[in-house]
Design a protein around this motif. Structure first.
Motif, PDB file in Angstrom:
ATOM      1  N   ALA A 197     -23.678  16.979  14.843  1.00 32.77           N
ATOM      2  CA  ALA A 197     -24.821  16.493  15.617  1.00 32.77           C
ATOM      3  C   ALA A 197     -24.556  16.805  17.086  1.00 32.77           C
ATOM      4  CB  ALA A 197     -25.033  15.004  15.415  1.00 32.77           C
ATOM      5  N   ASP A 198     -25.609  16.835  17.915  1.00 30.11           N
ATOM      6  CA  ASP A 198     -25.370  17.084  19.341  1.00 30.11           C
ATOM      7  C   ASP A 198     -24.848  15.800  20.007  1.00 30.11           C
ATOM      8  OD1 ASP A 198     -27.556  15.425  19.863  1.00 30.11           O
ATOM      9  OD2 ASP A 198     -28.945  17.112  19.890  1.00 30.11           O
ATOM     10  N   ARG A 199     -24.594  15.874  21.292  1.00 27.42           N
ATOM     11  CA  ARG A 199     -23.949  14.765  21.984  1.00 27.42           C
ATOM     12  C   ARG A 199     -24.947  13.740  22.573  1.00 27.42           C
ATOM     13  NH1 ARG A 199     -19.972  18.763  25.230  1.00 27.42           N
ATOM     14  NH2 ARG A 199     -21.743  20.121  24.762  1.00 27.42           N
ATOM     15  N   ARG A 200     -26.176  13.964  22.353  1.00 28.40           N
ATOM     16  CA  ARG A 200     -27.136  12.975  22.835  1.00 28.40           C
ATOM     17  C   ARG A 200     -27.215  11.809  21.855  1.00 28.40           C
ATOM     18  NH1 ARG A 200     -32.445  16.476  23.808  1.00 28.40           N
ATOM     19  NH2 ARG A 200     -31.750  17.271  21.777  1.00 28.40           N
ATOM     20  N   GLY A 201     -27.355  10.609  22.364  1.00 31.89           N
ATOM     21  CA  GLY A 201     -27.465   9.451  21.499  1.00 31.89           C
ATOM     22  C   GLY A 201     -26.142   8.793  21.230  1.00 31.89           C
ATOM     23  N   ASP A 202     -26.214   7.722  20.408  1.00 27.13           N
ATOM     24  CA  ASP A 202     -25.037   6.926  20.057  1.00 27.13           C
ATOM     25  C   ASP A 202     -24.150   7.718  19.121  1.00 27.13           C
ATOM     26  OD1 ASP A 202     -24.000   4.655  17.873  1.00 27.13           O
ATOM     27  OD2 ASP A 202     -23.784   4.115  20.010  1.00 27.13           O
ATOM     28  N   SER A 203     -22.828   7.537  19.279  1.00 28.78           N
ATOM     29  CA  SER A 203     -21.881   8.277  18.425  1.00 28.78           C
ATOM     30  C   SER A 203     -22.001   7.890  16.957  1.00 28.78           C
ATOM     31  CB  SER A 203     -20.462   8.048  18.932  1.00 28.78           C
ATOM     32  OG  SER A 203     -20.109   6.679  18.871  1.00 28.78           O
ATOM     33  N   LYS A 204     -22.251   6.586  16.660  1.00 25.53           N
ATOM     34  CA  LYS A 204     -22.392   6.176  15.263  1.00 25.53           C
ATOM     35  C   LYS A 204     -23.646   6.808  14.632  1.00 25.53           C
ATOM     36  CE  LYS A 204     -19.991   1.738  15.682  1.00 25.53           C
ATOM     37  NZ  LYS A 204     -20.097   0.262  15.536  1.00 25.53           N
ATOM     38  N   PHE A 205     -24.711   6.827  15.447  1.00 29.48           N
ATOM     39  CA  PHE A 205     -25.942   7.453  14.925  1.00 29.48           C
ATOM     40  C   PHE A 205     -25.729   8.943  14.672  1.00 29.48           C
ATOM     41  CE2 PHE A 205     -29.825   9.848  15.816  1.00 29.48           C
ATOM     42  CZ  PHE A 205     -30.700   9.315  14.868  1.00 29.48           C
ATOM     43  N   ASN A 206     -25.024   9.571  15.622  1.00 30.11           N
ATOM     44  CA  ASN A 206     -24.758  11.009  15.449  1.00 30.11           C
ATOM     45  C   ASN A 206     -23.881  11.269  14.224  1.00 30.11           C
ATOM     46  OD1 ASN A 206     -26.283  11.736  17.695  1.00 30.11           O
ATOM     47  ND2 ASN A 206     -24.517  11.581  19.095  1.00 30.11           N
ATOM     48  N   GLN A 207     -22.910  10.380  13.949  1.00 31.08           N
ATOM     49  CA  GLN A 207     -22.077  10.544  12.754  1.00 31.08           C
ATOM     50  C   GLN A 207     -22.909  10.422  11.489  1.00 31.08           C
ATOM     51  OE1 GLN A 207     -18.865  11.414  12.562  1.00 31.08           O
ATOM     52  NE2 GLN A 207     -18.906  11.279  10.295  1.00 31.08           N
ATOM     53  N   ALA A 208     -23.730   9.366  11.439  1.00 32.52           N
ATOM     54  CA  ALA A 208     -24.584   9.174  10.259  1.00 32.52           C
ATOM     55  C   ALA A 208     -25.560  10.329  10.094  1.00 32.52           C
ATOM     56  CB  ALA A 208     -25.334   7.846  10.401  1.00 32.52           C
ATOM     57  N   LEU A 209     -26.085  10.851  11.221  1.00 36.65           N
ATOM     58  CA  LEU A 209     -27.031  11.971  11.148  1.00 36.65           C
ATOM     59  C   LEU A 209     -26.353  13.232  10.619  1.00 36.65           C
ATOM     60  CD1 LEU A 209     -29.873  12.991  11.722  1.00 36.65           C
ATOM     61  CD2 LEU A 209     -29.163  13.460  14.090  1.00 36.65           C
ATOM     62  N   SER A 210     -25.125  13.461  11.037  1.00 33.20           N
ATOM     63  CA  SER A 210     -24.397  14.644  10.543  1.00 33.20           C
ATOM     64  C   SER A 210     -24.109  14.515   9.049  1.00 33.20           C
ATOM     65  CB  SER A 210     -23.103  14.840  11.339  1.00 33.20           C
ATOM     66  OG  SER A 210     -22.196  13.761  11.124  1.00 33.20           O
ATOM     67  N   GLU A 211     -23.779  13.279   8.619  1.00 29.01           N
ATOM     68  CA  GLU A 211     -23.538  13.065   7.191  1.00 29.01           C
ATOM     69  C   GLU A 211     -24.818  13.275   6.382  1.00 29.01           C
ATOM     70  OE1 GLU A 211     -21.905   9.185   6.913  1.00 29.01           O
ATOM     71  OE2 GLU A 211     -19.954   9.732   7.783  1.00 29.01           O
ATOM     72  N   GLN A 212     -25.949  12.812   6.917  1.00 32.97           N
ATOM     73  CA  GLN A 212     -27.214  12.991   6.216  1.00 32.97           C
ATOM     74  C   GLN A 212     -27.592  14.470   6.134  1.00 32.97           C
ATOM     75  OE1 GLN A 212     -28.848  10.571   4.653  1.00 32.97           O
ATOM     76  NE2 GLN A 212     -30.305  12.137   3.885  1.00 32.97           N
ATOM     77  N   ARG A 213     -27.371  15.183   7.183  1.00 39.28           N
ATOM     78  CA  ARG A 213     -27.635  16.631   7.155  1.00 39.28           C
ATOM     79  C   ARG A 213     -26.753  17.309   6.111  1.00 39.28           C
ATOM     80  NH1 ARG A 213     -27.839  17.275  13.790  1.00 39.28           N
ATOM     81  NH2 ARG A 213     -30.031  16.653  14.038  1.00 39.28           N
ATOM     82  N   LEU A 214     -25.530  16.906   6.018  1.00 34.19           N
ATOM     83  CA  LEU A 214     -24.613  17.470   5.022  1.00 34.19           C
ATOM     84  C   LEU A 214     -25.087  17.168   3.604  1.00 34.19           C
ATOM     85  CD1 LEU A 214     -21.925  19.009   4.859  1.00 34.19           C
ATOM     86  CD2 LEU A 214     -20.762  16.809   4.822  1.00 34.19           C
ATOM     87  N   ILE A 215     -25.561  15.938   3.409  1.00 34.08           N
ATOM     88  CA  ILE A 215     -26.071  15.549   2.084  1.00 34.08           C
ATOM     89  C   ILE A 215     -27.280  16.394   1.699  1.00 34.08           C
ATOM     90  CG2 ILE A 215     -27.202  13.696   0.816  1.00 34.08           C
ATOM     91  CD1 ILE A 215     -25.429  11.723   2.366  1.00 34.08           C
ATOM     92  N   GLU A 216     -28.163  16.673   2.656  1.00 32.74           N
ATOM     93  CA  GLU A 216     -29.366  17.463   2.373  1.00 32.74           C
ATOM     94  C   GLU A 216     -29.009  18.891   1.948  1.00 32.74           C
ATOM     95  OE1 GLU A 216     -32.433  16.500   2.200  1.00 32.74           O
ATOM     96  OE2 GLU A 216     -32.007  14.427   2.832  1.00 32.74           O
ATOM     97  N   VAL A 217     -28.079  19.486   2.627  1.00 31.88           N
ATOM     98  CA  VAL A 217     -27.679  20.862   2.290  1.00 31.88           C
ATOM     99  C   VAL A 217     -26.985  20.901   0.932  1.00 31.88           C
ATOM    100  CG1 VAL A 217     -26.217  22.811   2.970  1.00 31.88           C
ATOM    101  CG2 VAL A 217     -27.540  21.565   4.703  1.00 31.88           C
ATOM    102  N   THR A 218     -26.089  19.952   0.713  1.00 34.69           N
ATOM    103  CA  THR A 218     -25.382  19.904  -0.577  1.00 34.69           C
ATOM    104  C   THR A 218     -26.355  19.698  -1.723  1.00 34.69           C
ATOM    105  OG1 THR A 218     -23.411  18.976   0.508  1.00 34.69           O
ATOM    106  CG2 THR A 218     -23.591  18.718  -1.880  1.00 34.69           C
ATOM    107  N   SER A 219     -27.278  18.787  -1.572  1.00 30.53           N
ATOM    108  CA  SER A 219     -28.267  18.517  -2.622  1.00 30.53           C
ATOM    109  C   SER A 219     -29.126  19.751  -2.905  1.00 30.53           C
ATOM    110  CB  SER A 219     -29.160  17.344  -2.215  1.00 30.53           C
ATOM    111  OG  SER A 219     -28.398  16.165  -2.038  1.00 30.53           O
ATOM    112  N   TYR A 220     -29.480  20.485  -1.870  1.00 27.57           N
ATOM    113  CA  TYR A 220     -30.300  21.686  -2.067  1.00 27.57           C
ATOM    114  C   TYR A 220     -29.533  22.743  -2.863  1.00 27.57           C
ATOM    115  CZ  TYR A 220     -33.608  25.419  -1.170  1.00 27.57           C
ATOM    116  OH  TYR A 220     -34.523  26.429  -1.334  1.00 27.57           O
ATOM    117  N   LEU A 221     -28.272  22.947  -2.552  1.00 25.69           N
ATOM    118  CA  LEU A 221     -27.469  23.930  -3.288  1.00 25.69           C
ATOM    119  C   LEU A 221     -27.292  23.520  -4.743  1.00 25.69           C
ATOM    120  CD1 LEU A 221     -24.697  24.746  -0.641  1.00 25.69           C
ATOM    121  CD2 LEU A 221     -26.595  26.222  -1.369  1.00 25.69           C
ATOM    122  N   VAL A 222     -27.060  22.233  -4.969  1.00 28.96           N
ATOM    123  CA  VAL A 222     -26.924  21.749  -6.350  1.00 28.96           C
ATOM    124  C   VAL A 222     -28.232  21.958  -7.108  1.00 28.96           C
ATOM    125  CG1 VAL A 222     -26.570  19.691  -7.774  1.00 28.96           C
ATOM    126  CG2 VAL A 222     -25.089  20.104  -5.785  1.00 28.96           C
TER     127      VAL A 222
END
Length: 271
Positions: A197-222
């Motif tokens: 995630a980029d550096r704007r916003g809260d670090s916890k939100f950015n962590q959760a957002l990066s995890e959600q993006r990862l889940i979306e890509v993984t689910s699409y490949l599966v």
């Protein structure tokens, strides 16, 4: 030549008949002279002469008929027999030639049929060869494309996201489809997925957002057939920016999920 032989035979026959006739007349004249030229004898002489002439004419005619009829008949018969024999021989020869021609025609037809079949086989072989070469060219192109994709994955393929979003854009869906196809062609491959995630916003939100993006890509490949066991994923939030200086442009590149090919040894260690 045949006419000359016939003429000679006829002349010889006539000469023989004339000689015989002259001898008979001379003999008759001598006998009449020896009997004192009696009138009665003269009458008898005249009668006998007439009878003799008739006999001579009859004999000469018979001889002439025999001479003319015999050789001519023989010649005509021989000639006719030769013609008949030649005709029969010609018919036999013609029949033999017809049979030979029929055999040659059958042989030519068989050879033509064999040549036609061979030509068809050659055409079929040429078509198979062309198809084989076409398939080989396609495989070569496919291997080249696969190698290029492997190189891209080795460097790293990024799926970019909008600010604050984990939705995969259509452009990146096409790229993920290519990755899934490549994974299907190479069952030994494994992928390393990392979310950011980029550096704007809260670090916890950015962590959760990066995890959600990862889940979306993984689910699409599966969903495209890639086994989840072949995917290794980890999210870093905003802790691993690409550039030290923050900017609007740099933030765009930080909102990403990176896909990278993992060697088998590294994949096992990661698991």
């Amino acid at each position: 030549m045949k006419k000359q032989l016939i003429a000679i035979a006829i002349i010889s026959s006539l000469s023989f008949s004339n000689v015989s006739l002259a001898d008979d007349v001379n003999h008759f004249d001598a006998s009449a002279y020896d009997n004192d030229n009696a009138n009665t004898e003269l009458v008898v002489q005249d009668e006998e002469r007439e009878h003799t002439e008739e006999l001579v004419g009859l004999t000469s005619g018979a001889v002439l008929g025999a001479v003319v009829g015999g050789p001519v008949g023989a010649i005509i018969g021989a000639f006719a027999g030769t013609l008949i024999g030649k005709t029969v021989g010609d018919d036999t020869e013609i029949q033999s030639q017809k049979e030979l021609l029929a055999q040659q025609k059958l042989s030519i037809e068989m050879q033509t049929s064999e040549l036609t079949a061979l030509h068809e086989k050659q055409q079929s072989l040429a078509e198979v060869t062309d198809e084989y070469l076409h398939v080989q060219a396609q495989l070569s192109d496919l291997k080249a494309a696969q190698q290029q994709q492997l190189q891209e994955l080795a460097i790293g393929l990024n799926v970019q996201f909008k600010t604050g979003s984990s939705t995969i854009e259509p452009h990146f869906e096409q790229q993920l489809d290519d990755v899934a196809y490549l994974m299907a062609l190479s069952p030994e491959l494994k992928l390393d997925l990392t979310g950011y995630a980029d550096r704007r916003g809260d670090s916890k939100f950015n962590q959760a957002l990066s995890e959600q993006r990862l889940i979306e890509v993984t689910s699409y490949l599966v969903s495209q057939g890639v086994s989840a066991e072949r995917l290794h994923s980890q999210a870093y939030g905003a802790s691993a920016p690409l550039h030290e200086q923050q900017s609007f442009e740099n933030d765009f590149f930080d909102r990403r999920v990176t896909l990278k090919v993992m060697p088998v040894g590294e994949a096992l260690a990661a698991n």
